[in-house]
Design a protein around this motif. Structure first.
Motif, PDB file in Angstrom:
ATOM      1  N   VAL A 182      44.616  38.890  30.122  1.00 26.68           N
ATOM      2  CA  VAL A 182      45.987  39.033  30.632  1.00 26.68           C
ATOM      3  C   VAL A 182      46.685  37.688  30.516  1.00 26.68           C
ATOM      4  CG1 VAL A 182      45.291  40.849  32.245  1.00 26.68           C
ATOM      5  CG2 VAL A 182      45.328  38.462  33.010  1.00 26.68           C
ATOM      6  N   SER A 183      47.968  37.676  30.825  1.00 26.70           N
ATOM      7  CA  SER A 183      48.727  36.425  30.760  1.00 26.70           C
ATOM      8  C   SER A 183      48.443  35.550  31.971  1.00 26.70           C
ATOM      9  CB  SER A 183      50.230  36.724  30.710  1.00 26.70           C
ATOM     10  OG  SER A 183      50.668  37.258  31.939  1.00 26.70           O
ATOM     11  N   LEU A 184      48.638  34.262  31.784  1.00 26.79           N
ATOM     12  CA  LEU A 184      48.485  33.318  32.887  1.00 26.79           C
ATOM     13  C   LEU A 184      49.434  33.678  34.028  1.00 26.79           C
ATOM     14  CD1 LEU A 184      47.200  30.657  33.894  1.00 26.79           C
ATOM     15  CD2 LEU A 184      49.029  29.435  32.710  1.00 26.79           C
ATOM     16  N   GLY A 185      50.645  34.093  33.659  1.00 24.75           N
ATOM     17  CA  GLY A 185      51.634  34.449  34.673  1.00 24.75           C
ATOM     18  C   GLY A 185      51.204  35.632  35.527  1.00 24.75           C
ATOM     19  N   LEU A 186      50.493  36.600  34.921  1.00 32.39           N
ATOM     20  CA  LEU A 186      50.055  37.767  35.687  1.00 32.39           C
ATOM     21  C   LEU A 186      48.996  37.380  36.715  1.00 32.39           C
ATOM     22  CD1 LEU A 186      50.478  40.790  35.994  1.00 32.39           C
ATOM     23  CD2 LEU A 186      48.583  41.155  34.393  1.00 32.39           C
ATOM     24  N   VAL A 187      48.110  36.464  36.330  1.00 38.19           N
ATOM     25  CA  VAL A 187      47.105  35.988  37.285  1.00 38.19           C
ATOM     26  C   VAL A 187      47.789  35.324  38.470  1.00 38.19           C
ATOM     27  CG1 VAL A 187      45.130  34.455  37.640  1.00 38.19           C
ATOM     28  CG2 VAL A 187      45.373  35.693  35.473  1.00 38.19           C
ATOM     29  N   ARG A 188      48.756  34.459  38.183  1.00 41.23           N
ATOM     30  CA  ARG A 188      49.456  33.762  39.261  1.00 41.23           C
ATOM     31  C   ARG A 188      50.299  34.738  40.093  1.00 41.23           C
ATOM     32  NH1 ARG A 188      48.604  28.568  39.209  1.00 41.23           N
ATOM     33  NH2 ARG A 188      48.152  27.426  37.278  1.00 41.23           N
ATOM     34  N   HIS A 189      50.830  35.759  39.440  1.00 40.74           N
ATOM     35  CA  HIS A 189      51.617  36.755  40.164  1.00 40.74           C
ATOM     36  C   HIS A 189      50.769  37.454  41.223  1.00 40.74           C
ATOM     37  CE1 HIS A 189      54.234  40.167  41.013  1.00 40.74           C
ATOM     38  NE2 HIS A 189      53.234  40.971  40.698  1.00 40.74           N
ATOM     39  N   HIS A 190      49.548  37.809  40.865  1.00 42.71           N
ATOM     40  CA  HIS A 190      48.683  38.553  41.780  1.00 42.71           C
ATOM     41  C   HIS A 190      47.992  37.661  42.801  1.00 42.71           C
ATOM     42  CE1 HIS A 190      48.942  42.657  40.322  1.00 42.71           C
ATOM     43  NE2 HIS A 190      48.822  42.242  39.071  1.00 42.71           N
ATOM     44  N   PHE A 191      47.661  36.427  42.424  1.00 46.92           N
ATOM     45  CA  PHE A 191      46.826  35.612  43.303  1.00 46.92           C
ATOM     46  C   PHE A 191      47.415  34.251  43.672  1.00 46.92           C
ATOM     47  CE2 PHE A 191      43.966  38.578  41.183  1.00 46.92           C
ATOM     48  CZ  PHE A 191      43.308  39.117  42.268  1.00 46.92           C
ATOM     49  N   GLY A 192      48.376  33.770  42.944  1.00 46.62           N
ATOM     50  CA  GLY A 192      49.025  32.524  43.318  1.00 46.62           C
ATOM     51  C   GLY A 192      48.272  31.284  42.907  1.00 46.62           C
ATOM     52  N   SER A 193      47.063  31.117  43.386  1.00 53.10           N
ATOM     53  CA  SER A 193      46.303  29.898  43.118  1.00 53.10           C
ATOM     54  C   SER A 193      44.828  30.223  42.910  1.00 53.10           C
ATOM     55  CB  SER A 193      46.437  28.910  44.276  1.00 53.10           C
ATOM     56  OG  SER A 193      45.771  29.408  45.435  1.00 53.10           O
ATOM     57  N   LYS A 194      44.105  29.241  42.426  1.00 48.41           N
ATOM     58  CA  LYS A 194      42.668  29.421  42.213  1.00 48.41           C
ATOM     59  C   LYS A 194      41.954  29.648  43.543  1.00 48.41           C
ATOM     60  CE  LYS A 194      40.028  25.960  40.793  1.00 48.41           C
ATOM     61  NZ  LYS A 194      39.318  24.960  39.958  1.00 48.41           N
ATOM     62  N   GLN A 195      42.384  28.946  44.583  1.00 49.23           N
ATOM     63  CA  GLN A 195      41.764  29.111  45.895  1.00 49.23           C
ATOM     64  C   GLN A 195      41.994  30.512  46.441  1.00 49.23           C
ATOM     65  OE1 GLN A 195      39.685  27.276  47.647  1.00 49.23           O
ATOM     66  NE2 GLN A 195      39.680  28.779  49.314  1.00 49.23           N
ATOM     67  N   GLU A 196      43.202  31.032  46.294  1.00 48.08           N
ATOM     68  CA  GLU A 196      43.489  32.391  46.749  1.00 48.08           C
ATOM     69  C   GLU A 196      42.666  33.411  45.967  1.00 48.08           C
ATOM     70  OE1 GLU A 196      47.895  33.119  47.941  1.00 48.08           O
ATOM     71  OE2 GLU A 196      47.918  31.451  46.496  1.00 48.08           O
ATOM     72  N   LEU A 197      42.451  33.126  44.702  1.00 48.91           N
ATOM     73  CA  LEU A 197      41.642  34.018  43.879  1.00 48.91           C
ATOM     74  C   LEU A 197      40.198  34.009  44.349  1.00 48.91           C
ATOM     75  CD1 LEU A 197      41.417  35.935  41.554  1.00 48.91           C
ATOM     76  CD2 LEU A 197      41.523  34.009  39.966  1.00 48.91           C
ATOM     77  N   ARG A 198      39.671  32.829  44.666  1.00 44.51           N
ATOM     78  CA  ARG A 198      38.299  32.777  45.179  1.00 44.51           C
ATOM     79  C   ARG A 198      38.191  33.520  46.514  1.00 44.51           C
ATOM     80  NH1 ARG A 198      34.569  27.446  46.255  1.00 44.51           N
ATOM     81  NH2 ARG A 198      36.239  26.874  47.695  1.00 44.51           N
ATOM     82  N   GLU A 199      39.191  33.391  47.360  1.00 46.82           N
ATOM     83  CA  GLU A 199      39.173  34.098  48.636  1.00 46.82           C
ATOM     84  C   GLU A 199      39.152  35.607  48.423  1.00 46.82           C
ATOM     85  OE1 GLU A 199      42.558  32.551  50.669  1.00 46.82           O
ATOM     86  OE2 GLU A 199      41.642  30.595  51.046  1.00 46.82           O
ATOM     87  N   ALA A 200      39.870  36.072  47.401  1.00 49.40           N
ATOM     88  CA  ALA A 200      39.862  37.500  47.081  1.00 49.40           C
ATOM     89  C   ALA A 200      38.487  37.940  46.590  1.00 49.40           C
ATOM     90  CB  ALA A 200      40.919  37.809  46.030  1.00 49.40           C
ATOM     91  N   CYS A 201      37.829  37.085  45.818  1.00 48.26           N
ATOM     92  CA  CYS A 201      36.476  37.386  45.340  1.00 48.26           C
ATOM     93  C   CYS A 201      35.502  37.478  46.515  1.00 48.26           C
ATOM     94  CB  CYS A 201      36.011  36.314  44.363  1.00 48.26           C
ATOM     95  SG  CYS A 201      36.935  36.239  42.814  1.00 48.26           S
ATOM     96  N   ASP A 202      35.595  36.529  47.428  1.00 45.55           N
ATOM     97  CA  ASP A 202      34.725  36.536  48.603  1.00 45.55           C
ATOM     98  C   ASP A 202      34.966  37.775  49.451  1.00 45.55           C
ATOM     99  OD1 ASP A 202      33.786  34.100  47.746  1.00 45.55           O
ATOM    100  OD2 ASP A 202      34.737  32.918  49.327  1.00 45.55           O
ATOM    101  N   ALA A 203      36.241  38.137  49.621  1.00 48.03           N
ATOM    102  CA  ALA A 203      36.574  39.305  50.430  1.00 48.03           C
ATOM    103  C   ALA A 203      36.035  40.582  49.793  1.00 48.03           C
ATOM    104  CB  ALA A 203      38.093  39.402  50.595  1.00 48.03           C
ATOM    105  N   HIS A 204      36.016  40.622  48.461  1.00 47.89           N
ATOM    106  CA  HIS A 204      35.496  41.811  47.774  1.00 47.89           C
ATOM    107  C   HIS A 204      34.004  41.976  48.046  1.00 47.89           C
ATOM    108  CE1 HIS A 204      35.121  44.979  44.880  1.00 47.89           C
ATOM    109  NE2 HIS A 204      34.297  44.288  44.129  1.00 47.89           N
ATOM    110  N   LEU A 205      33.246  40.901  47.997  1.00 47.84           N
ATOM    111  CA  LEU A 205      31.821  40.991  48.301  1.00 47.84           C
ATOM    112  C   LEU A 205      31.601  41.426  49.747  1.00 47.84           C
ATOM    113  CD1 LEU A 205      30.169  37.928  46.518  1.00 47.84           C
ATOM    114  CD2 LEU A 205      29.938  40.344  45.954  1.00 47.84           C
ATOM    115  N   ALA A 206      32.404  40.888  50.656  1.00 50.02           N
ATOM    116  CA  ALA A 206      32.281  41.272  52.064  1.00 50.02           C
ATOM    117  C   ALA A 206      32.588  42.762  52.241  1.00 50.02           C
ATOM    118  CB  ALA A 206      33.217  40.432  52.925  1.00 50.02           C
ATOM    119  N   LYS A 207      33.536  43.281  51.473  1.00 47.67           N
ATOM    120  CA  LYS A 207      33.886  44.705  51.538  1.00 47.67           C
ATOM    121  C   LYS A 207      32.718  45.564  51.051  1.00 47.67           C
ATOM    122  CE  LYS A 207      37.334  48.035  49.862  1.00 47.67           C
ATOM    123  NZ  LYS A 207      38.545  48.220  49.031  1.00 47.67           N
ATOM    124  N   LEU A 208      32.066  45.132  49.974  1.00 41.71           N
ATOM    125  CA  LEU A 208      30.909  45.878  49.478  1.00 41.71           C
ATOM    126  C   LEU A 208      29.811  45.923  50.531  1.00 41.71           C
ATOM    127  CD1 LEU A 208      30.575  44.612  45.785  1.00 41.71           C
ATOM    128  CD2 LEU A 208      31.416  46.828  46.568  1.00 41.71           C
TER     129      LEU A 208
END
Length: 214
Positions: free
Chosen positions: A40-66
């Motif tokens: 995907v485009s760089l802009g789409l990643v930033r649109h959904h997650f904003g920053s690398k830290q926010e993206l990591r937090e989303a990854c962590d939250a996904h594991l916690a959900k599982l």
């Protein structure tokens, strides 16, 4: 374990990030590299997650959900299990391996780097709930609060993922395989049901240690 509501562009980017973080680690990973991984485009990643830290937090939250979905299938009091054929009840080790399998590299990296706090905290909370239920059946009162015991138990459980190569070498079987699931479950049952010391022996040994500060 597939979440039917998890088939969005955001989820695809998150899964790509987990692969990228798992391969490169958080510090070396880049938003651009994650975009390439996700196609995907760089802009789409930033649109959904904003920053690398926010993206990591989303990854962590996904594991916690599982983990939460697995935990919901097991009663807080394990003595209440009534269906031996239920997949998680029959072998929670196998269920956890299957659920976390696609994200194993991410989990190992994150554990070493001090991440996945939501996953660890969720494991501690679930473990503490079960210990509280188990403590009601104990004739001897525990000397350490449930949360502390649960935290140590969570650390020991997660260490199997980090040290799986060493454990597999000692066991003579890939501990992260179906055969390993059965062996690991049996070993854990044996360890927890046959302690090497009685409570009285262990407490007496601790009482013989010098007092703190001496």
């Amino acid at each position: 374990m597939t979440d039917p509501d998890d088939l969005t562009a955001r989820a695809r980017i998150r899964d790509a990030a987990m692969r990228h973080f798992g391969e490169h680690g958080f510090e070396r990973a880049t938003i651009r590299g994650i975009a390439v991984e996700a196609g995907v485009s760089l802009g789409l990643v930033r649109h959904h997650f904003g920053s690398k830290q926010e993206l990591r937090e989303a990854c962590d939250a996904h594991l916690a959900k599982l983990l939460g979905k697995l935990n919901d299938q097991v009663p807080a009091d394990l003595a209440e299990l009534t269906d031996p054929e239920a997949s998680v009840a029959a072998n929670p080790v196998a269920a956890a391996r299957i659920a976390v399998g696609p994200y194993r590299d991410y989990l190992v990296r994150a554990l070493v780097e001090g991440g996945v706090a939501p996953l660890f905290d969720a494991m501690v909370e679930a473990g503490a709930d079960r210990l509280v239920a188990a403590d009601r059946r104990r004739s001897d009162p525990p000397t350490v609060e449930p949360k502390v015991r649960a935290a140590i138990g969570a650390a020991m459980a997660l260490s199997i993922t980090v040290l799986h190569q060493h454990i597999s070498r000692a066991a003579g079987v890939d501990i992260l395989s179906p055969a390993g699931d059965n062996l690991l479950a049996r070993a854990l049952i044996d360890i927890h049901s046959h302690p090497q010391l009685s409570l009285d022996e262990a407490q007496a040994a601790l009482d013989r240690l010098p007092a703190e500060g001496n």
